[in-house]
Design a protein around this motif. Structure first.
Motif, PDB file in Angstrom:
ATOM      1  N   UNK A 166      -0.732  -2.391  -0.204  1.00 31.80           N
ATOM      2  CA  UNK A 166      -1.422  -1.744   0.734  1.00 31.80           C
ATOM      3  C   UNK A 166      -2.221  -2.791   1.530  1.00 31.80           C
ATOM      4  N   UNK A 167      -2.439  -3.878   0.972  1.00 30.60           N
ATOM      5  CA  UNK A 167      -3.202  -5.020   1.799  1.00 30.60           C
ATOM      6  C   UNK A 167      -2.831  -6.277   1.256  1.00 30.60           C
ATOM      7  N   UNK A 168      -2.539  -7.124   2.202  1.00 27.75           N
ATOM      8  CA  UNK A 168      -1.924  -8.413   1.526  1.00 27.75           C
ATOM      9  C   UNK A 168      -2.673  -9.502   1.831  1.00 27.75           C
ATOM     10  N   UNK A 169      -3.954  -9.337   2.158  1.00 25.32           N
ATOM     11  CA  UNK A 169      -4.985 -10.240   2.648  1.00 25.32           C
ATOM     12  C   UNK A 169      -5.456 -11.079   1.238  1.00 25.32           C
ATOM     13  N   UNK A 170      -6.325 -12.251   1.454  1.00 25.70           N
ATOM     14  CA  UNK A 170      -6.633 -13.054   0.406  1.00 25.70           C
ATOM     15  C   UNK A 170      -7.960 -12.226  -0.354  1.00 25.70           C
ATOM     16  N   UNK A 180      -3.248  -4.378  -4.014  1.00 27.73           N
ATOM     17  CA  UNK A 180      -2.652  -3.275  -3.048  1.00 27.73           C
ATOM     18  C   UNK A 180      -2.007  -2.131  -3.714  1.00 27.73           C
ATOM     19  N   UNK A 181      -2.067  -2.049  -5.194  1.00 27.65           N
ATOM     20  CA  UNK A 181      -1.300  -0.873  -5.990  1.00 27.65           C
ATOM     21  C   UNK A 181      -2.099   0.285  -5.941  1.00 27.65           C
ATOM     22  N   UNK A 182      -1.888   1.323  -5.082  1.00 24.88           N
ATOM     23  CA  UNK A 182      -2.697   2.698  -5.356  1.00 24.88           C
ATOM     24  C   UNK A 182      -1.959   3.687  -5.692  1.00 24.88           C
ATOM     25  N   UNK A 183      -2.575   4.695  -6.408  1.00 27.43           N
ATOM     26  CA  UNK A 183      -2.156   5.858  -6.888  1.00 27.43           C
ATOM     27  C   UNK A 183      -3.218   6.966  -6.429  1.00 27.43           C
ATOM     28  N   UNK A 184      -2.684   8.112  -5.684  1.00 26.15           N
ATOM     29  CA  UNK A 184      -3.428   9.230  -5.464  1.00 26.15           C
ATOM     30  C   UNK A 184      -2.964  10.519  -6.293  1.00 26.15           C
ATOM     31  N   UNK A 185      -3.978  11.230  -6.804  1.00 25.37           N
ATOM     32  CA  UNK A 185      -3.408  12.436  -7.420  1.00 25.37           C
ATOM     33  C   UNK A 185      -4.025  13.770  -6.663  1.00 25.37           C
ATOM     34  N   UNK A 186      -3.373  14.612  -6.107  1.00 26.31           N
ATOM     35  CA  UNK A 186      -3.832  15.671  -5.561  1.00 26.31           C
ATOM     36  C   UNK A 186      -3.209  16.824  -6.441  1.00 26.31           C
ATOM     37  N   UNK A 187      -4.147  17.970  -6.373  1.00 23.09           N
ATOM     38  CA  UNK A 187      -3.842  19.349  -6.972  1.00 23.09           C
ATOM     39  C   UNK A 187      -4.156  20.444  -6.517  1.00 23.09           C
TER      40      UNK A 187
END
Length: 745
Positions: A125-129, A167-174
Motif C-alpha cells: 500500500x505504501x513503500x515509503x520509509x 503496506x498490508x491492509x485488510x478491509x471487512x465490509x458486510x
C-alpha cells in the motif's frame, strides 16, 4: 500508535449516525472526512455484538457446569443448526505503492448480485520509509475511499473491521442487515520481513463468528524472488504459528488460524512459475495453455507435496498470470529484469460447505504492476434454529441434572421423630434409627453441630455411632449428675434436633424429645426441704417456683411454718435421712461398705422409692443403699459445704474451733445434712474393727463426692489421731473442686 489511535476512535463510536455507516449518495470527497467516517464505521465492531447463540444461552460464561453445557451443545450442534448459504467476495491487489487512479468498480462490483460480505486485501500500500518505520500512511484513507466507492451499488454495506501492517491492509465490509449476527471479532498482525520480524512482509488476519460458524481471514505478503519458494513456505508456517487470537473468555487458550470452521487466505503469495524460460511462458499464455503453465507453478507443486497449505483448496485458474506488467498498461515487464509472468496473487480456502462461483483477474485495472484478483465463494453458514436450540439446551440441562443427582449421595431414614417416655435419673434409654443408602454412590454421614453450638447434641443425648456409612444408629438418652439439676428445675427440657450431614450431600434433621421425671437426685438441698409431697407428684411449674424461691430466701429467714411439712423435721431433706437411717440400723458392721459397688437394678428401686415418697423401707442391699447415698451427694448442684465456703474452710482447716464456727453459719438444711453425715461416719468408725473402715478410706471417699465436711470432721475425730490426714485430704479436695469450677462445672 496505531492501537492508541483506534482505541481513541472507539470512545466516539456512539456518535456515528446510521447513514454514515452505510453506502449512500452523499459521499464526501475530502480524504480527512472519509478517514473519519471509516474510523467511525470501524468502531461498530470494536464493541461486542452478540450472536444468536450467545443471546439464547443467557448464562454466565464460566463455571464447570456451564462449560459442560457448552461442550455438550458443541457436540450436538447438528441438532439445532441448519446450513444457509452466504456469498463472500474475496479480493487481493498489490498496488505497488501507487495512489488510486481509477475506479475499483470493475473489480469490486463485478458480480451480478451484491455479495453478503466483502474481504478486500492490499499489499504494498505504501513503500515509503515512513510507512515502514512508523506504520502510518496517508494512502490508507485514499484506498479506503476508493474501496468504499467501488462496492456493489445495489446494497448498503457497513465497515466491520480494518487491520493494517505497513503496506498490508485488510478491509471487512458486510451488508448492514448481517452486522447484528457478527460477534467475537479479533484482529492480529505478524511481520516476517527483515530478520523474520519486520512488517515489510507478513500477514494481517481477522477472525469473527457469524451466526454459529467461526471464520478466519488472512491477507499475506510472502517473500519475493523465484528461487525463494522455501522461504515462502517458512513464512506461511510462521504466520500460522505466530498468529494467536485472544478469546472473550480469558481463561481459554488463544485460537490459532486452523482452529476455525472456515479459513480464507488471500494475498500476494509470490509463488512463481519455474523451470520455464520467459519466452516459453509468454508463448503458453498466448495460446491460453494455462494447464501446462499451471503444472510449473511453485504453489501447486508445494501443495501437492503437502509442504504448505495442507487442507486448503484453490479453484481452477483459467486466467493469465497477474504479475508482472508495466505500470499503466497490459504489457509484460519490459525492464532489464524482464521477470517471468507468474500467478503471484492467489485466493485459497479451507473448510466445509464452500463452493467457488468465480475466480478471475481484472485486466482493466492498470494502476499497478499487478492485476487484482477476485473470488466469489458461496459458504454454508451454520445458523441456529431457536426452537431446536431451546429443546436441545433443555434436554442437555436435564441430562446433566440427572447425572448430578446420580452422583449426589442420598439416604433414607427409618424415622425422623423420636420421643422418650418417662426418662429417669441415671436410667438408660435408647431408640434406633436405620440409615439406608438409596443413592447410586457410596455415602459417608456425620452428625454436625448446629449454628453457634459447640457439639452436635445436648449433653444428655448421644448418637452411636456419630459418623459412618449405612448403619443402625442408636440414639441414647442418659441423665446424670451434670444434666439432672437443670432438668429438675425446668430450665432445660428433653428437646433437641440432630443434623445428619452427608458428605457431598444434603442434611437430614432428626427430632428428639421426651419427658423427664423430676428426681431428688440432682435437686438442691434447699429445694428438697421445701417439698410438701413426693417430687414426682408435684407439677413441674411448682418445682420451678420452689427453685426460684430458694434463690431469694436465706436459711435464717425461713420461718418455722415448714415444721409441719412433708419433711420429718425442719430444714432437713427426708431422702438423706431415710438412707442414713437404714445404713445406721443394718450396715454399720458391713464390710467393704462404700468400696463394693451396688446393683443397678437395686439402685433404680431405691431412686424410685425416694422420688415417689415410699420411704418406710428402702429396698436393696447395704452396698446399693450406700452407693445411692454417694450418688445423691455427688449430684447435688451445691455440695453439703457450699462452694462459697471453700476459701474459709481452707483458711481454718488447722483450727477446730474456727471450723465449728463455719459449720454454725451454714444454711440450716446444709448444716442438718452435715450433722447427719458426721454422725453416720462417727458411727462407722466406732465399728471399724468389724467393717474395716478408717479415716483414710472415708476421706478419699469424700474427694469423689465433692463433700467438704472434713474441716469439722478433723476436730471431731481428734481422738483417732488422724488430724494431719484430714488436712491433707482437705487440700486435695479443694484442688479437685477448683479444677471443676474452672471447667464450668
Amino acid at each position: 500508535m496505531k492501537k492508541s489511535e483506534r482505541a481513541h476512535a472507539a470512545d466516539n463510536s456512539g456518535h456515528k449516525k446510521e447513514d454514515e455507516r452505510t453506502r449512500g449518495d452523499g459521499v464526501h470527497e475530502s480524504q480527512e472526512r472519509v478517514k473519519s467516517e471509516v474510523r467511525d464505521d470501524l468502531i461498530r465492531n470494536s464493541q461486542p455484538i452478540l450472536a444468536n447463540k450467545s443471546q439464547m444461552l443467557g448464562m454466565p460464561q464460566f463455571g464447570l457446569r456451564d462449560n459442560l453445557i457448552k461442550c455438550e451443545l458443541l457436540k450436538n450442534e447438528d441438532a439445532y443448526t441448519y446450513i444457509k448459504n452466504y456469498s463472500f467476495f474475496l479480493g487481493t491487489y498489490n498496488v505497488n505503492g501507487q495512489n488510486p487512479k481509477e475506479s475499483l468498480s470493475p473489480w469490486l462490483a463485478s458480480t451480478a448480485t451484491p455479495p453478503d460480505f466483502y474481504l478486500v486485501g492490499f499489499q504494498e500500500l505504501d513503500l515509503s520509509k515512513e510507512a515502514f518505520l512508523f506504520n502510518d500512511t496517508p494512502k490508507e484513507p485514499e484506498w479506503m475511499l476508493a474501496v468504499y466507492k467501488g462496492l456493489h451499488p445495489d446494497a448498503k454495506y457497513a465497515l466491520v473491521k480494518l487491520v493494517r501492517l505497513v503496506g498490508i491492509m485488510l478491509l471487512f465490509y458486510v451488508k448492514a442487515e448481517h452486522a447484528a449476527h457478527i460477534s467475537e471479532m479479533e484482529a492480529e498482525t505478524v511481520g516476517t520481513g527483515v530478520m523474520g520480524r519486520m512488517g515489510n512482509k507478513g500477514a494481517v488476519a481477522i477472525r469473527f463468528q457469524f451466526h454459529n460458524s467461526d471464520i478466519c481471514v488472512v491477507n499475506s505478503h510472502l517473500a519475493a524472488h523465484t528461487e525463494e519458494f522455501e522461504r515462502r513456505n517458512q513464512d506461511f508456517k510462521d504466520i500460522c504459528r505466530r498468529i494467536q487470537f485472544r478469546q472473550d473468555d480469558l481463561t481459554l487458550p488463544p485460537l490459532a488460524i486452523m482452529k476455525h470452521n472456515v479459513v480464507l487466505w488471500l494475498g500476494d503469495l509470490n509463488y512463481r512459475i519455474s523451470d520455464l524460460e520467459v519466452d516459453h511462458v509468454k508463448d503458453l499464455i498466448a495460446k491460453k495453455d494455462f494447464e501446462t503453465l499451471y503444472n510449473h507453478d511453485q504453489l501447486k507443486r508445494q501443495m501437492d507435496e503437502e509442504v504448505v497449505f495442507v487442507g486448503f483448496t484453490e479453484g481452477e485458474i483459467d486466467f493469465q498470470p497477474t504479475y508482472k506488467y508495466d505500470t499503466g498498461s497490459d504489457q509484460w515487464d519490459t525492464s532489464e529484469k524482464c521477470r517471468v509472468p507468474a500467478w503471484c496473487d492467489r485466493i485459497l480456502w479451507r473448510g466445509k460447505n464452500i463452493k467457488q462461483l468465480h475466480y478471475q483477474s481484472h485486466m482493466t485495472l492498470k494502476t499497478s504492476d499487478h492485476k487484482p484478483v477476485s473470488s466469489l465463494l458461496e459458504i454454508g453458514i451454520k445458523v441456529v434454529n431457536e426452537e431446536s436450540y431451546k429443546r436441545t439446551f433443555e434436554e442437555i440441562v436435564r441430562h446433566i441434572d440427572r447425572m448430578e443427582n446420580d452422583c449426589i449421595p442420598s439416604v433414607s431414614l427409618s424415622e425422623r421423630e423420636f420421643f422418650f417416655q418417662d426418662v429417669k435419673f441415671m436410667q438408660h434409654q435408647a431408640k434406633t434409627v436405620s440409615v439406608y443408602n438409596d443413592g447410586q454412590v457410596p455415602c459417608q454421614f456425620e452428625f454436625i453441630p448446629k449454628l453457634d453450638e459447640p457439639t452436635y447434641c445436648k449433653p444428655w443425648l448421644t448418637a452411636n455411632p456419630a459418623k459412618g456409612t449405612s448403619v443402625d444408629i442408636d440414639l441414647e438418652v442418659f441423665v446424670n449428675r451434670s444434666t439432672a439439676p437443670e432438668l429438675n428445675s425446668g430450665q432445660q427440657q428433653l428437646e433437641d434436633i440432630l443434623v445428619l450431614h452427608l458428605e457431598r450431600g444434603k442434611d437430614y434433621f432428626i427430632s428428639v424429645t421426651g419427658n423427664y421425671l423430676p428426681s431428688c437426685f440432682g435437686s438442691s438441698l434447699s429445694t428438697l426441704c421445701l417439698l410438701r409431697e413426693p417430687i414426682q407428684d408435684m407439677p413441674l411449674e411448682t418445682i420451678r417456683e420452689l427453685v426460684r424461691s430458694c434463690h431469694f430466701y436465706k436459711s435464717t429467714a425461713i420461718s418455722d411454718r415448714f415444721t409441719d411439712s412433708y419433711i420429718f423435721e425442719p430444714f432437713h431433706p427426708r431422702t438423706v435421712k431415710a438412707a442414713i437411717v437404714k445404713l445406721l440400723t443394718i450396715s454399720v458392721l458391713q464390710e467393704e461398705l462404700f468400696q463394693q459397688p451396688g446393683l443397678r437394678g437395686e439402685f433404680e428401686e431405691i431412686r424410685d422409692c425416694l422420688d415417689t415418697g415410699s420411704l418406710d423401707t428402702l429396698p436393696g442391699s447395704n452396698h446399693s443403699v450406700a452407693e445411692a447415698l454417694l450418688l445423691f451427694l455427688d449430684a447435688l448442684p451445691d455440695p453439703v459445704i457450699p462452694f462459697s465456703f471453700y476459701p474459709q474452710c481452707l483458711d481454718c482447716c488447722s483450727d477446730s474451733s474456727r471450723c465449728r464456727q463455719i459449720i454454725s453459719v451454714l444454711p440450716q438444711c446444709h448444716k442438718n445434712v452435715f450433722n447427719y453425715l458426721i454422725a453416720f461416719l462417727q458411727e462407722l468408725l466406732k465399728h471399724s474393727a468389724h467393717n474395716r473402715l478408717d479415716v483414710s478410706i472415708l476421706g478419699r471417699l469424700t474427694i469423689h463426692i465433692h463433700c467438704l465436711f472434713l474441716c469439722t470432721l478433723s476436730a471431731d475425730l481428734e481422738s483417732a489421731g488422724q488430724f494431719q490426714t484430714q488436712r491433707f485430704i482437705l487440700h486435695k479436695t479443694h484442688s479437685v473442686l477448683s479444677e471443676d469450677e474452672q471447667n464450668g462445672k
